[in-house]
Design a protein around this motif. Sequence first.
Motif, PDB file in Angstrom:
ATOM      1  N   GLU A 175       1.547  52.385  49.516  1.00  0.00           N
ATOM      2  CA  GLU A 175       1.345  53.844  49.623  1.00  0.00           C
ATOM      3  C   GLU A 175       1.762  54.377  50.986  1.00  0.00           C
ATOM      4  OE1 GLU A 175      -0.965  51.785  48.467  1.00  0.00           O
ATOM      5  OE2 GLU A 175      -1.362  52.414  46.404  1.00  0.00           O
ATOM      6  N   ILE A 176       1.604  53.556  52.024  1.00  0.00           N
ATOM      7  CA  ILE A 176       2.019  53.996  53.365  1.00  0.00           C
ATOM      8  C   ILE A 176       3.517  54.315  53.316  1.00  0.00           C
ATOM      9  CG2 ILE A 176       2.256  53.287  55.787  1.00  0.00           C
ATOM     10  CD1 ILE A 176      -0.156  51.405  55.327  1.00  0.00           C
ATOM     11  N   MET A 177       4.253  53.423  52.641  1.00  0.00           N
ATOM     12  CA  MET A 177       5.700  53.597  52.499  1.00  0.00           C
ATOM     13  C   MET A 177       6.043  54.842  51.670  1.00  0.00           C
ATOM     14  SD  MET A 177       8.024  50.413  51.346  1.00  0.00           S
ATOM     15  CE  MET A 177       9.758  50.566  51.688  1.00  0.00           C
ATOM     16  N   HIS A 178       5.300  55.013  50.558  1.00  0.00           N
ATOM     17  CA  HIS A 178       5.606  56.147  49.670  1.00  0.00           C
ATOM     18  C   HIS A 178       5.429  57.472  50.396  1.00  0.00           C
ATOM     19  CE1 HIS A 178       4.146  53.337  46.206  1.00  0.00           C
ATOM     20  NE2 HIS A 178       5.286  52.958  46.723  1.00  0.00           N
ATOM     21  N   ILE A 179       4.341  57.566  51.150  1.00  0.00           N
ATOM     22  CA  ILE A 179       4.052  58.830  51.835  1.00  0.00           C
ATOM     23  C   ILE A 179       5.101  59.093  52.912  1.00  0.00           C
ATOM     24  CG2 ILE A 179       2.394  59.957  53.389  1.00  0.00           C
ATOM     25  CD1 ILE A 179       0.246  58.360  51.634  1.00  0.00           C
ATOM     26  N   LEU A 180       5.481  58.049  53.632  1.00  0.00           N
ATOM     27  CA  LEU A 180       6.448  58.247  54.710  1.00  0.00           C
ATOM     28  C   LEU A 180       7.863  58.449  54.170  1.00  0.00           C
ATOM     29  CD1 LEU A 180       4.956  55.797  57.325  1.00  0.00           C
ATOM     30  CD2 LEU A 180       4.891  58.282  57.358  1.00  0.00           C
ATOM     31  N   ALA A 181       8.131  57.944  52.949  1.00  0.00           N
ATOM     32  CA  ALA A 181       9.452  58.173  52.344  1.00  0.00           C
ATOM     33  C   ALA A 181       9.702  59.663  52.152  1.00  0.00           C
ATOM     34  CB  ALA A 181       9.541  57.439  51.006  1.00  0.00           C
ATOM     35  N   GLU A 182       8.615  60.392  51.864  1.00  0.00           N
ATOM     36  CA  GLU A 182       8.757  61.840  51.674  1.00  0.00           C
ATOM     37  C   GLU A 182       9.106  62.549  52.967  1.00  0.00           C
ATOM     38  OE1 GLU A 182       5.342  63.466  49.697  1.00  0.00           O
ATOM     39  OE2 GLU A 182       5.407  61.908  48.158  1.00  0.00           O
ATOM     40  N   LYS A 183       8.899  61.873  54.089  1.00  0.00           N
ATOM     41  CA  LYS A 183       9.183  62.487  55.398  1.00  0.00           C
ATOM     42  C   LYS A 183      10.581  62.144  55.889  1.00  0.00           C
ATOM     43  CE  LYS A 183       5.043  64.153  55.767  1.00  0.00           C
ATOM     44  NZ  LYS A 183       4.806  65.597  55.696  1.00  0.00           N
ATOM     45  N   GLU A 184      11.366  61.442  55.047  1.00  0.00           N
ATOM     46  CA  GLU A 184      12.719  61.069  55.454  1.00  0.00           C
ATOM     47  C   GLU A 184      13.482  62.334  55.853  1.00  0.00           C
ATOM     48  OE1 GLU A 184      14.661  58.641  52.566  1.00  0.00           O
ATOM     49  OE2 GLU A 184      16.331  58.162  53.906  1.00  0.00           O
ATOM     50  N   GLY A 185      14.130  62.266  56.986  1.00  0.00           N
ATOM     51  CA  GLY A 185      14.773  63.463  57.526  1.00  0.00           C
ATOM     52  C   GLY A 185      14.041  63.883  58.783  1.00  0.00           C
ATOM     53  N   GLU A 186      12.699  63.990  58.648  1.00  0.00           N
ATOM     54  CA  GLU A 186      11.905  64.264  59.857  1.00  0.00           C
ATOM     55  C   GLU A 186      11.773  62.978  60.667  1.00  0.00           C
ATOM     56  OE1 GLU A 186       8.081  66.132  58.831  1.00  0.00           O
ATOM     57  OE2 GLU A 186       9.072  66.830  57.007  1.00  0.00           O
ATOM     58  N   ILE A 187      11.611  61.856  59.959  1.00  0.00           N
ATOM     59  CA  ILE A 187      11.564  60.553  60.633  1.00  0.00           C
ATOM     60  C   ILE A 187      12.686  59.691  60.053  1.00  0.00           C
ATOM     61  CG2 ILE A 187       9.060  60.620  61.031  1.00  0.00           C
ATOM     62  CD1 ILE A 187       8.857  58.553  58.691  1.00  0.00           C
ATOM     63  N   GLU A 188      13.031  58.623  60.764  1.00  0.00           N
ATOM     64  CA  GLU A 188      13.991  57.651  60.233  1.00  0.00           C
ATOM     65  C   GLU A 188      13.208  56.727  59.305  1.00  0.00           C
ATOM     66  OE1 GLU A 188      17.376  56.747  59.757  1.00  0.00           O
ATOM     67  OE2 GLU A 188      17.435  58.525  60.997  1.00  0.00           O
ATOM     68  N   PHE A 189      13.620  56.637  58.069  1.00  0.00           N
ATOM     69  CA  PHE A 189      12.917  55.812  57.085  1.00  0.00           C
ATOM     70  C   PHE A 189      13.872  54.774  56.521  1.00  0.00           C
ATOM     71  CE2 PHE A 189      11.946  54.773  52.720  1.00  0.00           C
ATOM     72  CZ  PHE A 189      10.589  54.480  52.746  1.00  0.00           C
ATOM     73  N   VAL A 190      13.502  53.512  56.571  1.00  0.00           N
ATOM     74  CA  VAL A 190      14.362  52.471  55.996  1.00  0.00           C
ATOM     75  C   VAL A 190      13.560  51.611  55.032  1.00  0.00           C
ATOM     76  CG1 VAL A 190      16.065  50.670  56.469  1.00  0.00           C
ATOM     77  CG2 VAL A 190      15.510  52.321  58.247  1.00  0.00           C
ATOM     78  N   HIS A 191      14.014  51.571  53.788  1.00  0.00           N
ATOM     79  CA  HIS A 191      13.482  50.607  52.832  1.00  0.00           C
ATOM     80  C   HIS A 191      14.362  49.376  53.016  1.00  0.00           C
ATOM     81  CE1 HIS A 191      12.562  49.528  48.370  1.00  0.00           C
ATOM     82  NE2 HIS A 191      12.778  48.465  49.093  1.00  0.00           N
ATOM     83  N   ALA A 192      13.860  48.402  53.804  1.00  0.00           N
ATOM     84  CA  ALA A 192      14.690  47.267  54.205  1.00  0.00           C
ATOM     85  C   ALA A 192      14.810  46.231  53.102  1.00  0.00           C
ATOM     86  CB  ALA A 192      14.107  46.641  55.463  1.00  0.00           C
ATOM     87  N   GLU A 193      15.721  45.276  53.318  1.00  0.00           N
ATOM     88  CA  GLU A 193      15.950  44.229  52.309  1.00  0.00           C
ATOM     89  C   GLU A 193      14.823  43.209  52.283  1.00  0.00           C
ATOM     90  OE1 GLU A 193      17.850  44.950  54.807  1.00  0.00           O
ATOM     91  OE2 GLU A 193      18.651  43.237  55.889  1.00  0.00           O
ATOM     92  N   ASP A 194      14.115  43.042  53.385  1.00  0.00           N
ATOM     93  CA  ASP A 194      12.967  42.139  53.391  1.00  0.00           C
ATOM     94  C   ASP A 194      12.078  42.443  54.596  1.00  0.00           C
ATOM     95  OD1 ASP A 194      14.113  40.842  55.604  1.00  0.00           O
ATOM     96  OD2 ASP A 194      15.143  39.397  54.349  1.00  0.00           O
ATOM     97  N   GLU A 195      10.984  41.677  54.691  1.00  0.00           N
ATOM     98  CA  GLU A 195      10.013  41.912  55.761  1.00  0.00           C
ATOM     99  C   GLU A 195      10.591  41.535  57.125  1.00  0.00           C
ATOM    100  OE1 GLU A 195       7.454  43.360  54.966  1.00  0.00           O
ATOM    101  OE2 GLU A 195       6.858  42.845  52.938  1.00  0.00           O
TER     102      GLU A 195
END
Lengths: 338, 249
Positions: A33-53
């Motif tokens: 959920e932390i990721m989901h919420i911050l994904a909505e902020k993409e543009g205001e923050i740099e958001f990367v769904h990376a290939e792995d941890e």
Amino acid sequence: MKRLTMGNEAVALGALKAGMTFFAAYPITPASEIMHILAEKEGEIEFVHAEDEIASIHLVIGASLAGSKALTSTSGPGMSLKQEGIGLAHMMEAPLVVVNVMRVGPSTGMPTLPAQGDILQAKHGSHGDYSPLVFYPCSVAECYRYTMEAFNAAEESRSPVILLLDGFLAHLSETVDLSKIKVEPKLRTFKPLGHGNRHFTGLLEKGGIPRTKDTAYYREWYQRITDKMQKTANNYRFFEYLENKTADTLLIAFGITARVIRPLKHRYSLFCPIRLFPVLEEELKAAAAEHERIVVVEMSDGQYQGEVERVLKRDVLSVPILGGGISLKEIEEKLHAL
Amino acid sequence: MRYKNYIKWSRMPTTWCPGCAIGIVFKQLTFTLEDIQMPKSEMSVVSGIGCSGRAAGYFDLDSVHSTHGRALPIAEGIKRANYKLNVIVFSGDGDLVGIGGNHLLHVARRDVNLTVICINNETYGMTGGQMAPTTKKGTKTLTSTHGSAYFPMNIQQIVTSTPKHFYARSSAFRISHLQKCIKEAIAWEGFAFVDVISYCIENFGRRMGFKSPFEMLDKIKQDYRINYKPEGLLGDFELGILKNDDQKS
């Protein structure tokens, strides 16, 4: 304004409030959920769904060196993968925050029942000696507050600060007014990349030059790093102590366990450390001095009990609550049986 | 600015063996930086681990020497946090294609605006000469004592598998071509990979019967030819640039 807020959401909002501008992670329950919420902020923050941890922690290190306040979030299996980067961030003195929402392990374990089994990993997970700052809130409001404090501690110590949550707390929804919680954000203490001829490396170095055969310098460097961490830690003495003058037993618990045992405050004294590492030695000693028995109630097989015993240098009892299930009734029964 | 100004002279001599190809490529990169007059404050060099990984520390500018295989995600983090910085990744084949292979796939897919210079010497030099993912089939190394049983990784096809791509193959011998490749890679808006055919004499070449670094360089000279107008993919022994700006498909 009061609003029903989830633990994970409070972490994301706290990070944004702290000035976080870079987030990279890989999906994993119960931290997604932390990721989901911050994904909505993409543009205001740099958001990367990376290939792995592994990629996500290193993305965050790069962003940190380039001047961003950076965050990554994960759960147990991902935390194991991130250890390489956590060691690197300690060596490079890169400030960042890693959230670990604990679930039952080892390995994939019991997805995704909550646990508190990554306590010692938070301290010793990466190879070599280092002394990290580890925070563990125990309510939704605290998730918000201590995420901001974690960012401040990261900036002050120039190190990766670990924020622990458990699956219960991450998915716990409480009505809170986050706007009333205020923490002054700390500013970056060194210039971002592109402002000199510094060399950031995972090697032991002095002035940008590797000193890989210099034992004396390693000892000097290690003392400096340890002192720096302890000095920062002194500014973040977070705990809650509910003293019961009639009680002969002190219960120590953190995270969701501290919430569950709260009704026992009429029979026992309760100590809830929020800064788990470095251990709150003075505070624990002061609280323990008033009591005959010390018991650590935790969702691991005595990981923190060992730490408390080491600090207090006396016998400390353990009530382990294993396998993801927790109830006040079970804890009471186990306390009676001690 | 002269090429000499990009080098951190206090760090000399380098850790590289006499005659090593990395020194050649390192110097060609500084020549290219002089050529395009890249301000030191507008760039950063990121390396992984290995002999090539030591290169970052030899630049007189803010540089990062990361852990094994992680040069690409760290470089991506830097680039995304500060789009104004020109981020150059200088590392080896074991680092970028072996342990960091997964990152290569995905950073290329995300088309992050990075310039990657890969010292491809077909071995793990620093650790003593083990089999790399780029080692040619049949080659004997410390970890392929009967000759490698596997075909080498096809970096060209990996990097060019996305519609928009930049892949250049050059060699430590064709230095003017190498400079051209690096220059174009830095100018490319997106992920640019320069695969530099190199060699390792001390921990690889000597075991294969080469007597000197010159012999290995001469072999590269004999084997590889530049293809100035490649149609489709480059042949096994061709040097050249493959680029496609197609954003749609």
